[in-house]
Motif scaffolding. Structure first.
Motif, PDB file in Angstrom:
ATOM      1  N   GLY A  87       3.635  -6.947  20.217  1.00  0.00           N
ATOM      2  CA  GLY A  87       4.245  -5.953  19.322  1.00  0.00           C
ATOM      3  C   GLY A  87       3.972  -4.532  19.793  1.00  0.00           C
ATOM      4  N   SER A  88       2.772  -4.294  20.295  1.00  0.00           N
ATOM      5  CA  SER A  88       2.423  -2.964  20.803  1.00  0.00           C
ATOM      6  C   SER A  88       3.272  -2.606  22.018  1.00  0.00           C
ATOM      7  CB  SER A  88       0.938  -2.909  21.188  1.00  0.00           C
ATOM      8  OG  SER A  88       0.118  -3.067  20.054  1.00  0.00           O
ATOM      9  N   LEU A  89       3.449  -3.552  22.934  1.00  0.00           N
ATOM     10  CA  LEU A  89       4.271  -3.298  24.126  1.00  0.00           C
ATOM     11  C   LEU A  89       5.724  -3.034  23.736  1.00  0.00           C
ATOM     12  CD1 LEU A  89       2.776  -5.960  26.564  1.00  0.00           C
ATOM     13  CD2 LEU A  89       2.492  -3.462  26.675  1.00  0.00           C
ATOM     14  N   TYR A  90       6.232  -3.824  22.791  1.00  0.00           N
ATOM     15  CA  TYR A  90       7.602  -3.640  22.299  1.00  0.00           C
ATOM     16  C   TYR A  90       7.761  -2.256  21.663  1.00  0.00           C
ATOM     17  CZ  TYR A  90      11.432  -4.035  18.936  1.00  0.00           C
ATOM     18  OH  TYR A  90      12.550  -3.797  18.178  1.00  0.00           O
ATOM     19  N   LEU A  91       6.843  -1.903  20.768  1.00  0.00           N
ATOM     20  CA  LEU A  91       6.940  -0.609  20.090  1.00  0.00           C
ATOM     21  C   LEU A  91       6.702   0.561  21.044  1.00  0.00           C
ATOM     22  CD1 LEU A  91       5.243  -1.454  16.677  1.00  0.00           C
ATOM     23  CD2 LEU A  91       7.678  -1.029  17.103  1.00  0.00           C
ATOM     24  N   ALA A  92       5.851   0.370  22.050  1.00  0.00           N
ATOM     25  CA  ALA A  92       5.643   1.422  23.051  1.00  0.00           C
ATOM     26  C   ALA A  92       6.935   1.669  23.828  1.00  0.00           C
ATOM     27  CB  ALA A  92       4.509   1.043  23.997  1.00  0.00           C
ATOM     28  N   ALA A  93       7.650   0.595  24.147  1.00  0.00           N
ATOM     29  CA  ALA A  93       8.934   0.739  24.846  1.00  0.00           C
ATOM     30  C   ALA A  93       9.948   1.457  23.955  1.00  0.00           C
ATOM     31  CB  ALA A  93       9.461  -0.633  25.269  1.00  0.00           C
ATOM     32  N   ILE A  94       9.994   1.117  22.680  1.00  0.00           N
ATOM     33  CA  ILE A  94      10.888   1.796  21.728  1.00  0.00           C
ATOM     34  C   ILE A  94      10.511   3.275  21.662  1.00  0.00           C
ATOM     35  CG2 ILE A  94      11.526   1.992  19.284  1.00  0.00           C
ATOM     36  CD1 ILE A  94      12.775  -0.474  20.620  1.00  0.00           C
ATOM     37  N   SER A 109      14.837  -4.842   1.697  1.00  0.00           N
ATOM     38  CA  SER A 109      14.261  -6.154   1.398  1.00  0.00           C
ATOM     39  C   SER A 109      12.743  -6.068   1.342  1.00  0.00           C
ATOM     40  CB  SER A 109      14.687  -7.153   2.477  1.00  0.00           C
ATOM     41  OG  SER A 109      13.948  -8.354   2.350  1.00  0.00           O
ATOM     42  N   VAL A 110      12.156  -6.920   0.517  1.00  0.00           N
ATOM     43  CA  VAL A 110      10.695  -6.991   0.418  1.00  0.00           C
ATOM     44  C   VAL A 110      10.094  -7.453   1.749  1.00  0.00           C
ATOM     45  CG1 VAL A 110      10.582  -9.366  -0.474  1.00  0.00           C
ATOM     46  CG2 VAL A 110       8.795  -7.725  -1.084  1.00  0.00           C
ATOM     47  N   LEU A 111      10.879  -8.120   2.575  1.00  0.00           N
ATOM     48  CA  LEU A 111      10.416  -8.575   3.887  1.00  0.00           C
ATOM     49  C   LEU A 111      10.294  -7.432   4.888  1.00  0.00           C
ATOM     50  CD1 LEU A 111      12.599 -11.793   4.244  1.00  0.00           C
ATOM     51  CD2 LEU A 111      10.208 -11.657   3.537  1.00  0.00           C
ATOM     52  N   ASN A 112      10.995  -6.325   4.629  1.00  0.00           N
ATOM     53  CA  ASN A 112      11.036  -5.198   5.568  1.00  0.00           C
ATOM     54  C   ASN A 112       9.932  -4.189   5.237  1.00  0.00           C
ATOM     55  OD1 ASN A 112      12.127  -3.920   7.799  1.00  0.00           O
ATOM     56  ND2 ASN A 112      13.522  -2.690   6.575  1.00  0.00           N
ATOM     57  N   GLN A 113       8.709  -4.602   5.473  1.00  0.00           N
ATOM     58  CA  GLN A 113       7.541  -3.772   5.156  1.00  0.00           C
ATOM     59  C   GLN A 113       7.258  -2.769   6.282  1.00  0.00           C
ATOM     60  OE1 GLN A 113       5.644  -3.700   2.269  1.00  0.00           O
ATOM     61  NE2 GLN A 113       7.334  -4.967   1.560  1.00  0.00           N
ATOM     62  N   PRO A 114       6.637  -1.638   5.940  1.00  0.00           N
ATOM     63  CA  PRO A 114       6.230  -0.703   6.992  1.00  0.00           C
ATOM     64  C   PRO A 114       5.288  -1.395   7.985  1.00  0.00           C
ATOM     65  CG  PRO A 114       5.997   0.320   4.836  1.00  0.00           C
ATOM     66  CD  PRO A 114       6.303  -1.135   4.601  1.00  0.00           C
ATOM     67  N   ASN A 115       5.409  -1.041   9.257  1.00  0.00           N
ATOM     68  CA  ASN A 115       4.512  -1.599  10.271  1.00  0.00           C
ATOM     69  C   ASN A 115       3.053  -1.330   9.914  1.00  0.00           C
ATOM     70  OD1 ASN A 115       6.842  -2.320  11.593  1.00  0.00           O
ATOM     71  ND2 ASN A 115       6.683  -0.724  13.138  1.00  0.00           N
ATOM     72  N   SER A 116       2.798  -0.220   9.231  1.00  0.00           N
ATOM     73  CA  SER A 116       1.419   0.111   8.850  1.00  0.00           C
ATOM     74  C   SER A 116       0.847  -0.922   7.880  1.00  0.00           C
ATOM     75  CB  SER A 116       1.358   1.511   8.244  1.00  0.00           C
ATOM     76  OG  SER A 116       2.277   1.626   7.179  1.00  0.00           O
ATOM     77  N   VAL A 117       1.660  -1.487   7.012  1.00  0.00           N
ATOM     78  CA  VAL A 117       1.192  -2.538   6.099  1.00  0.00           C
ATOM     79  C   VAL A 117       0.822  -3.778   6.911  1.00  0.00           C
ATOM     80  CG1 VAL A 117       1.888  -4.114   4.242  1.00  0.00           C
ATOM     81  CG2 VAL A 117       2.445  -1.680   4.089  1.00  0.00           C
ATOM     82  N   LEU A 118       1.656  -4.096   7.912  1.00  0.00           N
ATOM     83  CA  LEU A 118       1.339  -5.225   8.793  1.00  0.00           C
ATOM     84  C   LEU A 118       0.023  -4.954   9.538  1.00  0.00           C
ATOM     85  CD1 LEU A 118       4.909  -5.846  10.228  1.00  0.00           C
ATOM     86  CD2 LEU A 118       3.793  -6.997   8.300  1.00  0.00           C
ATOM     87  N   ILE A 124      17.777  -6.915  10.898  1.00  0.00           N
ATOM     88  CA  ILE A 124      18.832  -7.720  11.511  1.00  0.00           C
ATOM     89  C   ILE A 124      19.238  -8.868  10.585  1.00  0.00           C
ATOM     90  CG2 ILE A 124      19.359  -9.279  13.445  1.00  0.00           C
ATOM     91  CD1 ILE A 124      17.475  -7.481  15.162  1.00  0.00           C
ATOM     92  N   PHE A 125      18.257  -9.467   9.891  1.00  0.00           N
ATOM     93  CA  PHE A 125      18.562 -10.624   9.040  1.00  0.00           C
ATOM     94  C   PHE A 125      18.292 -10.396   7.557  1.00  0.00           C
ATOM     95  CE2 PHE A 125      14.275 -11.211  10.715  1.00  0.00           C
ATOM     96  CZ  PHE A 125      13.550 -11.480   9.572  1.00  0.00           C
ATOM     97  N   ALA A 126      17.760  -9.252   7.179  1.00  0.00           N
ATOM     98  CA  ALA A 126      17.518  -8.924   5.766  1.00  0.00           C
ATOM     99  C   ALA A 126      17.925  -7.467   5.553  1.00  0.00           C
ATOM    100  CB  ALA A 126      16.049  -9.125   5.418  1.00  0.00           C
ATOM    101  N   SER A 127      18.171  -7.110   4.313  1.00  0.00           N
ATOM    102  CA  SER A 127      18.590  -5.734   4.042  1.00  0.00           C
ATOM    103  C   SER A 127      17.447  -4.759   4.317  1.00  0.00           C
ATOM    104  CB  SER A 127      19.055  -5.595   2.593  1.00  0.00           C
ATOM    105  OG  SER A 127      17.945  -5.644   1.719  1.00  0.00           O
ATOM    106  N   TRP A 142      12.511   1.576  13.365  1.00  0.00           N
ATOM    107  CA  TRP A 142      11.482   0.739  13.975  1.00  0.00           C
ATOM    108  C   TRP A 142      10.134   0.880  13.294  1.00  0.00           C
ATOM    109  CZ3 TRP A 142      15.281   3.284  16.631  1.00  0.00           C
ATOM    110  CH2 TRP A 142      16.195   2.467  17.278  1.00  0.00           C
ATOM    111  N   GLY A 143      10.015   1.757  12.310  1.00  0.00           N
ATOM    112  CA  GLY A 143       8.778   1.933  11.564  1.00  0.00           C
ATOM    113  C   GLY A 143       8.579   0.887  10.487  1.00  0.00           C
ATOM    114  N   ARG A 144       9.604   0.064  10.268  1.00  0.00           N
ATOM    115  CA  ARG A 144       9.529  -1.016   9.274  1.00  0.00           C
ATOM    116  C   ARG A 144       9.963  -2.319   9.921  1.00  0.00           C
ATOM    117  NH1 ARG A 144       9.628  -0.373   3.666  1.00  0.00           N
ATOM    118  NH2 ARG A 144       8.927   1.696   3.125  1.00  0.00           N
ATOM    119  N   GLY A 145       9.150  -3.327   9.748  1.00  0.00           N
ATOM    120  CA  GLY A 145       9.505  -4.649  10.264  1.00  0.00           C
ATOM    121  C   GLY A 145       9.829  -4.649  11.749  1.00  0.00           C
ATOM    122  N   PHE A 146       9.217  -3.727  12.490  1.00  0.00           N
ATOM    123  CA  PHE A 146       9.436  -3.581  13.932  1.00  0.00           C
ATOM    124  C   PHE A 146      10.903  -3.313  14.275  1.00  0.00           C
ATOM    125  CE2 PHE A 146       5.426  -5.714  13.631  1.00  0.00           C
ATOM    126  CZ  PHE A 146       4.678  -5.203  14.673  1.00  0.00           C
TER     127      PHE A 146
END
Length: 172
Positions: free
Chosen positions: A122-129, A80-89, A74-77, A65-69
């Protein structure tokens, strides 16, 4: 115009508060990226925010969950370049909040509010995780959640001030 608002309709306190919140968000995001990259190169790396077994930011940052939430995988490896660390986001988000906060327009205010709602979701989702899946407490993560809520409040106040200015201008 009241003493609480500038002639633009933006609350006077807003610019300073936005700068402080975005600056803190950027510092925390850059630190989170540093911890993640350090842990990837050295699995024995111990971050300042690793206070115990169930209070470990590096455990959280290096989890799925530290990358791409945790959703991009689920849809990329995983690599993948799409799977960036949440910190970059976070770095992108706080930079945009800071830059767009310099513009006084209803379009910029709309984008600021909408992006803040996304960050809060996103914060609520990640807090639940964090609480229910990882069973961990991450000081850096929770701090960014608080900043995101504060930015939402700030952006809502800005939008309300701008709308008040527009309504006043139309009635004159």
């Amino acid at each position: 115009m009241s003493s609480r608002h500038s002639s633009t309709g933006v609350p006077k306190w807003e610019y300073r508060v936005r700068f402080i919140l975005c600056f803190l968000g950027l510092v925390l995001s850059v630190y989170a990226l540093h911890v993640e990259l350090s842990r990837e190169t050295d699995p024995e790396y111990r971050a300042m925010c690793d206070l115990g077994h169930s209070v470990s930011c590096s455990k959280v940052f290096t989890s799925r969950w530290g990358r791409g939430f945790g959703l991009v995988q689920i849809f990329a490896s995983k690599d993948s370049v799409l799977n960036q660390p949440n910190s970059v986001l976070g770095i992108i988000f706080y930079t945009l909040q800071l830059a767009l906060g310099q513009l006084v327009s209803s379009r910029a205010a709309f984008f600021l509010v909408m992006s803040s709602w996304v960050s809060v979701a996103g914060s609520l989702y990640l807090a639940a995780i964090l609480a229910f899946v990882l069973g961990d407490f991450c000081v850096v993560c929770v701090s960014t959640y608080i900043i995101n809520f504060a930015l939402l409040y700030t952006n809502l106040k800005r939008r309300t001030g701008l709308e008040g200015r527009l309504k006043k201008g139309k009635s004159e």
